[in-house]
Design an enzyme around this catalytic site. Structure first.
Site, PDB file in Angstrom:
ATOM      1  N   VAL A  46       1.157  -0.932  -0.036  1.00  0.00           N
ATOM      2  CA  VAL A  46      -0.480  -0.268   0.211  1.00  0.00           C
ATOM      3  C   VAL A  46       0.432   1.049  -0.008  1.00  0.00           C
ATOM      4  O   VAL A  46       0.727   2.223  -0.537  1.00  0.00           O
ATOM      5  CB  VAL A  46      -0.854  -0.045   0.735  1.00  0.00           C
ATOM      6  CG1 VAL A  46      -2.247   1.015   1.523  1.00  0.00           C
ATOM      7  CG2 VAL A  46      -2.603  -1.328   1.197  1.00  0.00           C
ATOM      8  N   CYS A  47       1.838   1.442   0.792  1.00  0.00           N
ATOM      9  CA  CYS A  47       2.421   2.217   0.952  1.00  0.00           C
ATOM     10  C   CYS A  47       3.699   3.258  -0.202  1.00  0.00           C
ATOM     11  O   CYS A  47       3.231   3.920  -0.585  1.00  0.00           O
ATOM     12  CB  CYS A  47       4.132   1.781   2.122  1.00  0.00           C
ATOM     13  SG  CYS A  47       3.788   1.559   3.318  1.00  0.00           S
ATOM     14  N   PRO A  48       3.773   2.749  -1.337  1.00  0.00           N
ATOM     15  CA  PRO A  48       4.136   3.245  -2.456  1.00  0.00           C
ATOM     16  C   PRO A  48       2.555   3.444  -3.164  1.00  0.00           C
ATOM     17  O   PRO A  48       3.375   4.285  -3.583  1.00  0.00           O
ATOM     18  CB  PRO A  48       4.681   1.541  -3.612  1.00  0.00           C
ATOM     19  CG  PRO A  48       4.309   1.046  -2.847  1.00  0.00           C
ATOM     20  CD  PRO A  48       4.759   0.692  -1.557  1.00  0.00           C
TER      21      PRO A  48
END
Length: 187
Positions: A46-48
């Site tokens: 999810v972070c990118p």
């Protein structure tokens, strides 16, 4: 106790920005509006998507006088490695703060002690280094950078127009409210 309305607490960290390692501390957030987005870890899922979305709004934020920072408990070296190896993260031009000591994550109350990772926290900091907005999401819930833009517009309006407040779903140019005895029970 809420951290809203408090100054950013002292910290020292290393960060990666545009191919260089830089030092950041609480003074870094003074003199301009800032957005600080914590995320759990580099090389994840999810972070990118969130960091790319933030990069897509970066020019708009810069035009508004806002500097952007992301932070995780990874090192600044890990940020560089991720930046150099990921097409998505390679687009990022804002500062990526490393927080391996977890001091910054603790200061902003987003450290998941058990995991040793930061929760997804978004903070809007005014030019005096005072936290004006905070939002914390569970690990699996990604954020939308366009909502950050809207919140900053409201925060800037309120700062520049003392005595006025922005109602729900306020957009730039919409009417605001002036709290008074006359409004009590009328909204």
């Amino acid at each position: 106790m809420s951290i809203i309305g408090t100054e950013v607490q002292p910290f020292n960290a290393k960060a990666f920005k545009n191919g260089d390692f830089i030092d950041v501390n609480e003074e870094t957030f003074k003199g301009q509006w800032s957005v600080l987005c914590f995320y759990p870890a580099d090389f994840t899922f999810v972070c990118p998507t969130e960091l790319e979305d933030l990069q897509n709004e970066y020019a708009t934020l810069k035009d508004m006088g806002v500097e952007v920072y992301s932070a995780s408990t990874d090192t600044h070296f890990t940020h560089k490695g991720w930046h150099d190896s990921s097409e998505t993260i390679g687009k990022i031009t804002y500062t990526m703060i490393g927080d391996p000591s977890q001091q910054l994550s603790r200061n902003f109350e987003v450290l998941n002690e058990e995991a040793g990772l930061a929760d997804r926290g978004t903070f809007i900091i005014d030019p005096d280094g005072v936290i004006q907005a905070a939002e914390i999401n569970a690990e699996g819930i990604g954020r939308d950078a366009s909502t950050v833009v809207k919140k900053i517009k409201a925060a800037q309006y309120v700062r520049n127009n003392p005595g006025e407040v922005c109602p729900a779903k306020w957009e730039e140019g919409d009417e605001t409210l002036t709290p008074s005895l006359d409004l009590v029970g009328k909204i």
